[in-house]
Design an enzyme around this catalytic site. Structure first.
Site, PDB file in Angstrom:
ATOM      1  N   GLU A   1       0.830  -1.210   0.000  1.00 39.95           N
ATOM      2  CA  GLU A   1       0.000   0.000   0.000  1.00 39.95           C
ATOM      3  C   GLU A   1       0.863   1.259   0.000  1.00 39.95           C
ATOM      4  OE1 GLU A   1      -2.679  -0.850  -1.061  1.00 39.95           O
ATOM      5  OE2 GLU A   1      -4.215  -0.640   0.492  1.00 39.95           O
TER       6      GLU A   1
ATOM      7  N   THR B   1      -5.359  10.583  -6.232  1.00 40.35           N
ATOM      8  CA  THR B   1      -5.159  10.408  -4.795  1.00 40.35           C
ATOM      9  C   THR B   1      -4.684  11.723  -4.165  1.00 40.35           C
ATOM     10  OG1 THR B   1      -4.555   8.133  -5.249  1.00 40.35           O
ATOM     11  CG2 THR B   1      -4.031   8.944  -3.068  1.00 40.35           C
TER      12      THR B   1
END
Lengths: 307, 307
Positions: free
Chosen positions: B129, B182
């Site tokens: 991640e 993001t």
């Protein structure tokens, strides 16, 4: 039924990570109340033992809460007399006003044949809290009425959830005889918090709720933290840091400010530990030559009790 | 065992009031992965089907997560080949990178004879991640590995709690083919929140956790709100308000942004409702002439599955 005698328990609001939403009910201390039907409509406070509190209905939290209930049943011309024997000191931070307000509405509801569910009584009892503190809060009256742990999820509309209590859970509460003014306890709060701290707090509250359902004492201990309110309010309570440290050193799962103080609570998982914590907390205030009351109590799963 | 084939499910992070702490696992969509032992130490990504993603181990989330696990077992000179068949679109907001990272560490752990518990695998998967998003977060990899709902109570130390799932709970997820960067999803967040909103959020999260333990769908519906993050991030997703409104009008318990978007989820309490919500959500993006994928899924209580 013409008369009812009640035990109205003390409560701990906030409980570390649960600021403004969590509360729990104690087995002791508690007030006793006698409520009886009267031919005079309305509420008369006929006797208050133990502490000097106003007898005038409109100035008494039990009176105001009882009137709120009666005003909701307008067609009814009922009357009640209330005697209150206070054992919970006003201003101690363990729900003294909540016990009286909750007791009044619980008892009157019983004598009227329960027109309301216990949960429905919470808004009436909150009127007593409004008189006592200037704020319509439920985090003491809800656990006093429902017992156990309660979560006030929302006020608009009011949504109170009763949570389970792990069997062995004990509370130790020390009330140092120091005055913390409610206005001071409020004025130290900040209007905003960092997103990071807020996330930590809701992670801890979520974990605490899970721990109550699973009786996971280790998880409960990991969650009993408050990095938002406690650092601000604890400075108003001399000795807080040392009492908390001592409680944790003697096996407490967690420790924090009860309500807005000055009482300090600690939770533990057996009676022996709870009593050890009580002795250790007491020593701190003995050293500082501050008078105190101390209570060791199981968590009260039932709330107000008919005697 | 020389080779293992896995189904690696999509996940929904945040789940309205659970920003940065809650996640849930879906039954579909999901990737397939084949992991086999190799005589070459380290990790080789030998094949990626479905989407164009880097094969270089250090640039691939599955590679990086797998290496993090192997580096923890330094004395071991094991090697693995990984084939990934992507069905979860990268950038969709339903845990595409998490599925690959979690799958890699789950499969390698199986082939090594389970030196780690499934919970212990989370930090390794989080390294994937970190590569994908620049942040070490667990709110997708935890539900992918453990299944059901998970609460990431704390990162330091990592403390992940698996929560129960009400039997009938269904998720509908629509992925409009729009890009939400993001960086944008992060930059709209504010560093501080009002104490009032934070209290509302932790009340809702506490209520949601209670609802999961008691299968109280009405309470779940009352708790599925987010007044902190959703108002900021939803403006980045054209059609969000209409999709959410439509989902609620068709019986959703709640609806919100999946992860940081652009996918939008809705929860409901039966399959028929979940499918009605899917049709209604789809109509919104048909009207806007935006392409979309749509998924109707039970909540997956088990996480990654060995095929």
């Amino acid at each position: 039924m013409e008369e009812i005698k009640l035990f109205c328990p003390a409560t701990i609001a906030n409980v570390s990570c649960g600021f403004d939403v969590l509360g729990l009910c104690l087995t002791q201390p508690g007030d006793e109340m006698i409520i009886r039907k009267s031919s005079t409509p309305g509420i008369q406070i006929t006797k208050i033992g133990g502490h000097n509190l106003p007898l005038a209905t409109e100035k008494n939290v039990a009176g105001v809460a009882g009137l709120a209930l009666l005003n909701n049943l307008k067609e009814l011309k009922a009357g009640f007399e209330i005697e209150i024997y206070k054992h919970i000191k006003p201003g101690s931070g363990i729900g003294s006003s909540a016990a009286s307000a909750a007791g009044a509405v619980f008892g009157i509801n019983q004598l009227l044949g329960e027109p309301f569910s216990t949960k429905d009584l919470i808004p009436f009892a909150m009127q007593g809290e409004l008189l006592a503190s200037g704020a319509l809060h439920a985090d003491n009256v809800a656990p006093a009425l429902l017992g156990g742990f309660t979560l006030v999820r929302s006020y608009e509309p009011l949504d109170v959830i009763k949570l389970p209590v792990p069997d062995q859970l004990m509370a130790t509460v020390i009330h140092p005889q120091l005055e913390v003014k409610t206005a001071d306890a409020r004025s130290v709060l900040k209007h905003s918090v960092s997103l990071k701290s807020a996330i930590t707090q809701w992670g801890n509250l979520g974990g605490l709720i899970s721990a109550l359902y699973t009786s996971d004492y280790n998880l409960l201990a990991r969650c009993l933290h408050d990095e938002i309110i406690e650092p601000l309010r604890s400075v108003l309570i001399p000795g807080f840091d040392e009492v908390k440290k001592t409680a944790l050193a003697h096996g407490a799962l967690g420790s924090g400010i009860s309500g807005s103080g000055p009482s300090i609570f600690a939770l533990s998982k057996d009676k022996e530990t709870a009593q050890k914590i009580a002795s250790a907390m007491a020593e701190v205030y003995q050293k500082f030559e501050v008078d105190y009351d101390i209570h060791v109590s199981k968590i009260n799963g039932d709330g107000i009790k008919i005697l």
